[in-house]
Design a protein around this motif. Structure first.
Motif, PDB file in Angstrom:
ATOM      1  N   ASP A 174       0.839  -1.186   0.000  1.00 22.48           N
ATOM      2  CA  ASP A 174       0.000   0.000   0.000  1.00 22.48           C
ATOM      3  C   ASP A 174       0.878   1.242   0.000  1.00 22.48           C
ATOM      4  OD1 ASP A 174       0.844   0.160   2.628  1.00 22.48           O
ATOM      5  OD2 ASP A 174      -1.086  -0.351   3.495  1.00 22.48           O
ATOM      6  N   SER A 188       1.669  -4.530   2.707  1.00 23.14           N
ATOM      7  CA  SER A 188       0.344  -4.444   3.310  1.00 23.14           C
ATOM      8  C   SER A 188       0.294  -5.267   4.586  1.00 23.14           C
ATOM      9  CB  SER A 188      -0.717  -4.951   2.325  1.00 23.14           C
ATOM     10  OG  SER A 188      -1.962  -5.128   2.977  1.00 23.14           O
ATOM     11  N   VAL A 243      -7.695   3.514   2.621  1.00 20.16           N
ATOM     12  CA  VAL A 243      -7.941   2.391   3.520  1.00 20.16           C
ATOM     13  C   VAL A 243      -7.789   2.742   4.994  1.00 20.16           C
ATOM     14  CG1 VAL A 243      -7.343   0.664   1.801  1.00 20.16           C
ATOM     15  CG2 VAL A 243      -5.582   1.525   3.320  1.00 20.16           C
ATOM     16  N   ASP A 244      -7.198   3.879   5.303  1.00 18.26           N
ATOM     17  CA  ASP A 244      -7.109   4.301   6.703  1.00 18.26           C
ATOM     18  C   ASP A 244      -6.593   5.731   6.748  1.00 18.26           C
ATOM     19  OD1 ASP A 244      -7.492   3.995   9.377  1.00 18.26           O
ATOM     20  OD2 ASP A 244      -5.771   2.695   9.738  1.00 18.26           O
ATOM     21  N   ALA A 291     -12.770   2.955   4.514  1.00 22.76           N
ATOM     22  CA  ALA A 291     -11.675   2.271   3.840  1.00 22.76           C
ATOM     23  C   ALA A 291     -11.648   0.786   4.184  1.00 22.76           C
ATOM     24  CB  ALA A 291     -10.362   2.910   4.260  1.00 22.76           C
ATOM     25  N   GLY A 316      -9.111  -1.939   4.621  1.00 19.28           N
ATOM     26  CA  GLY A 316      -7.711  -2.293   4.760  1.00 19.28           C
ATOM     27  C   GLY A 316      -7.352  -2.347   6.216  1.00 19.28           C
TER      28      GLY A 316
END
Length: 321
Positions: free
Chosen positions: A175, A192, A241-242, A314, A316
């Protein structure tokens, strides 16, 4: 200037924020460090209006530091980041609603107060990423392959409080982490958390105009000044994702000095740059640093969830770093 850093036990020996504190002291500023998780606090005396030019928080999600920061904000003091903005990203279900409403590229999410309620998610949404709504540092993040696997995990998920679940976003196993500090964006690539691979080393990478615009919009949407954004390059484009307030700023050149200068500037101006103006961004010649600029256009809004549930967030792991 006189500054107060709220540093919880989890970060007591970390380079960030200790290196920032040392840099500020070297520049001649006064810094008081309060450890809310390891001290008995007399609340009537901790927050003394007018004593500090700004309060800075480095804390785990759900820790006692945020309550102190909010008390300082209620007394009219400058906080970094804005206390309300921190609350808006620490609660991942709340962050979903805010981000979706402002058009960030977030995949759909489900929120459940009890893990057994996740069994109502349609089988077509699997695999799922399931994690606590108040999680941080990768705690309690699970990649769930099927409804049967979810059923087997229910005892493990019990006691986590509010949970969120999102359809897994296919990705190459890495990521992009974008750090925002002092009006600039810096990008790194790393393994990731859902696909650990010791051979993948974190490194700085070029920052595309598309990802830069999304990262800048995140600061504007949540009202953050110092923050990190995790982005997956999915099959349909970048996906947030965050979002982390006051991350580690790993791989950012001269990170301690940059963060220290940003804290001083926010203290002088009253903070909350992110909530005052939306910073925009475009590609830079070297692909690693992007200056602030005009606000980017609002991104296309994602579709609602089955059954009319509008929440989005998100998909993730996110690690708070």
């Amino acid at each position: 200037m006189r500054l107060c850093f709220l540093v919880e036990e989890h970060y007591r020996h970390d380079g960030m924020p200790n290196e920032v504190v040392r840099q500020l002291l070297a520049w001649g500023h006064r810094v008081d460090v309060v450890r809310p998780g390891g001290s008995l606090l007399r609340m009537a005396e901790v927050v003394d209006a007018g004593t500090h030019d700004a309060w800075v928080l480095k804390t785990v999600s759900g820790g006692p530091g945020l309550a102190l920061l909010e008390a300082a904000a209620a007394a009219g003091m400058t906080t970094v980041n804005d206390a309300r903005s921190i609350r808006g990203v620490r609660d991942k279900a709340l962050a979903a609603a805010i981000g979706h409403g402002r058009g960030l590229p977030l995949p759909p999410t489900y929120a459940a107060a009890r893990p057994e309620l996740l069994a109502e998610i349609p089988a077509g949404e699997y695999p799922l990423v399931v994690k606590p709504a108040d999680g941080s540092s990768g705690r309690g993040v699970h990649l769930v392959s099927s409804p049967e696997r979810l059923a087997a995990m229910l005892p493990e998920l019990a006691g986590e409080g509010m949970l969120i679940a999102q359809p897994y976003v296919p990705n190459p196993g890495t990521d992009i982490k974008v750090y925002a500090v002092g009006g600039e964006l810096f990008a790194t690539e790393r393994c990731s958390p859902l696909h650990p691979d010791s051979s993948v080393k974190e490194r700085r990478v070029p920052l595309s105009a598309e990802v830069a615009a999304i990262a800048a919009q995140v600061g504007a949407v949540y009202g953050l000044d110092l923050y990190g954004v995790d982005v997956l390059l999915g099959p349909d484009g970048p996906v947030v994702v965050d979002v982390n307030d006051f991350p580690s700023f790993r791989q950012v050149p001269d990170a301690a000095a940059r963060v220290a200068r940003a804290v001083l500037e926010l203290a002088r101006t009253g903070g909350s740059r992110g909530s005052r103006d939306a910073v925009g961004a475009g590609g830079a010649s070297d692909g690693t640093t992007v200056p602030a600029g005009p606000q980017p256009a609002v991104l296309p809004r994602q579709q609602g969830l089955p059954g009319g549930i509008p929440l989005q967030v998100a998909a993730g792991a996110g690690d708070g770093g």
